[in-house]
Enzyme design. Structure first.
Site, mmCIF file in Angstrom:
data_model
loop_
_atom_site.group_PDB
_atom_site.id
_atom_site.type_symbol
_atom_site.label_atom_id
_atom_site.label_comp_id
_atom_site.label_asym_id
_atom_site.label_seq_id
_atom_site.Cartn_x
_atom_site.Cartn_y
_atom_site.Cartn_z
ATOM 1 N N GLU A 114 -37.199 -30.223 21.220
ATOM 2 C CA GLU A 114 -36.454 -30.266 19.760
ATOM 3 C C GLU A 114 -35.960 -28.829 19.107
ATOM 4 O OE1 GLU A 114 -35.722 -32.822 18.344
ATOM 5 O OE2 GLU A 114 -35.686 -32.632 16.296
ATOM 6 N N ASP A 115 -36.580 -27.771 19.690
ATOM 7 C CA ASP A 115 -36.519 -26.486 19.060
ATOM 8 C C ASP A 115 -36.117 -25.355 20.195
ATOM 9 O OD1 ASP A 115 -37.288 -27.540 16.814
ATOM 10 O OD2 ASP A 115 -39.439 -27.124 17.233
#
Ligand code: MN
Length: 496
Positions: free
Chosen positions: A75-76
């Site tokens: 996600e990051d």
């Protein structure tokens, strides 16, 4: 936190192979998050390690904690789920994917629908792999511990979500340790004044009662020893702040009417020891009538087991005594996670006597998770057992019904087959001509109950809904779709 420090958080030490997996995930995630900071000013990676440490403490092993270390990578960071799959294999990638998917659902405002959707997703993920839910809970716990760094609106939203969704799930899974901390942290942000009040009273009470506790522990230790009962542990515990506040409210804020502000906890080896210890406790301190609760014979719905009794303790003051085996103790603190500790080929007795090597503790699925999946498979034939087995007791005020294929449809209480039909598909709703519930024909205004299998009978040709349905349906979804279709068909809607 360093890798060496992380290793010390495991409830039981890892073997070399397990350590290697954790070390690789540690390095991979550290590198992936390099340079990223959290709102607290800490390195982003610190959040990943803390999440893994929480899981290690409740008894989770290398694969779950490796997935926890990697949980925010896709996600990051620039690394993808495929990168994780290539390096760590399918099982860990699936766990990380599950967490990423769960992370997409946020409770906004007070839209009940969104909240229910959240519950449902978590519920389904639970059925898929319970470890995903455990990692999500640990992730949330660390986010709550660092919530102070976020802007006020975010604090409020996250705290509410924690109180309404995450804490009940932790409770449902019996993880008292995580549930208690989540509740206390959320309480602090949601009701700061009540939090301070309850904490103040609790601290004061605990300080005053500390002496009594110490005396009781010493006296009970002696008595139990005289009777040759092995005591694994005996300690005092204070009530959680939020739970204390709820009890206070129930008793008109009168502290003297809360009997279990402090308690003595006695941990013994086996179930017969619990009852023997109870007799000894009652011989020493007179019990209060009607306050003996045997949750060993009759466990709480979330599986909690212990014997509770309130006695006239030292100086004649009320004191709660809790008696349990070490397995029950671990289960109360770590809930479902404790099953990983006890589900190995060895018995809990071996665990207690430390007669195992770490390799012998498999990180395997819980028996009941397997059973859940099997139940789901033959849902059509025996859905009642499925639902009873689940004891979906925290899904109050809404129900789960099932399609004949076993898909779960989430509805409010008192929903009708028409609501069900529109929840499945608009076209099915429009074409509804009848319904079967658990194989029997029912009228369209009947109320669906939790766990029922609903089959919608539809017309082959396109058809318009009956405008009387607007009076029957419970969900706004069904209402708006019925209106839409009537309008489209040029049917005027009467005074409804
Ligand atoms: Mn996270």
């Amino acid at each position: 936190m360093t890798l060496t420090e992380l290793y010390t958080h495991y409830k039981n030490p890892l073997n070399a192979k397990q350590k290697q997996l954790v070390a690789e995930a540690f390095e991979f995630a550290k590198n992936a998050h390099a340079g990223q900071k959290r709102k607290t000013g800490e390195d982003y990676f610190e959040h990943s390690v803390q999440t893994a440490a929480i899981l290690a403490e409740i008894g989770m092993r290398s694969r779950t904690t490796a997935a926890a270390l990697l949980h925010d990578v896709p996600e990051d960071t620039e690394f993808t789920l495929e990168d994780i799959r290539k390096k760590f294999g399918g099982e860990i990638a699936e766990l990380v994917d599950g967490i990423t998917k769960l992370g997409k659902f946020k409770l906004r405002g007070d839209k009940k629908e969104v909240q229910l959707e959240n519950l449902r997703k978590i519920f389904l993920a639970m059925a898929e792999d319970i470890r995903v839910v455990l990692i999500k809970l640990a992730d949330r716990l660390h986010n709550m511990r660092t919530l102070h760094a976020l802007p006020p609106e975010k604090k409020e939203r996250i705290a509410r979500e924690t109180m309404e969704i995450y804490a009940p799930i932790a409770n449902r899974l019996g993880i008292g340790e995580i549930k208690g901390e989540l509740e206390d942290l959320a309480f602090k942000y949601l009701e700061p004044e009540n939090y301070d009040l309850a904490k103040g009273l609790l601290d004061k009470e605990f300080k005053e009662r500390k002496k009594d506790l110490e005396i009781a522990i010493r006296e009970l230790k002696e008595e139990l020893k005289k009777s040759n009962i092995k005591v694994i542990d005996i300690h005092g515990r204070a009530k959680q702040i939020y739970r204390f506040f709820l009890k206070l409210k129930k008793h008109e804020m009168n502290v003297n009417r809360v009997y279990d502000v402090v308690a003595v906890r006695i941990v013994v080896p086996e179930i017969p020891d619990c009852y023997e210890a109870l007799g000894i406790v009652h011989k020493k301190y007179r019990p209060l009538v009607g306050r003996i609760k045997d949750y060993i014979s009759l466990p709480k719905p979330n599986g909690y087991r212990s014997i509770h009794t309130t006695v006239f303790g030292p100086k004649g003051k009320f004191l709660e005594i809790q008696i349990r085996t070490s397995r029950m103790h671990d289960e109360a603190e770590f809930g479902i996670a404790a099953h990983w500790i006890y589900s190995g080929p060895k018995t809990w007795r071996d665990y207690f006597l430390r007669r195992y090597t770490p390799e012998e503790i498999p990180e395997q699925e819980l028996a009941w998770v397997k059973q859940l999946r099997e139940w789901q498979k033959d849902l059509g034939t025996d859905n009642l057992e499925f639902v009873q087995g689940l004891k979906i007791d925290f899904f109050q005020n809404h129900i789960f019904a099932f399609t004949p294929k076993g898909d779960i449809i989430n509805l409010p209480e008192d929903a009708t087959p028409i609501d069900f039909a529109y929840a499945v598909h608009t076209e099915i709703g429009n074409r509804t001509i009848g319904a079967k519930v658990d194989g029997k024909l029912v009228s369209l205004d009947s109320k669906i109950k939790n766990g029922q299998v609903v089959e919608i009978l539809t017309s082959k040709d396109p058809k318009n809904p009956n405008q009387d349905w607007l009076r029957l349906v419970k969900t706004s979804n069904a209402k708006s779709k019925i209106r839409q279709q009537l309008r489209r068909a040029g049917i005027s809607i009467g005074a409804i």
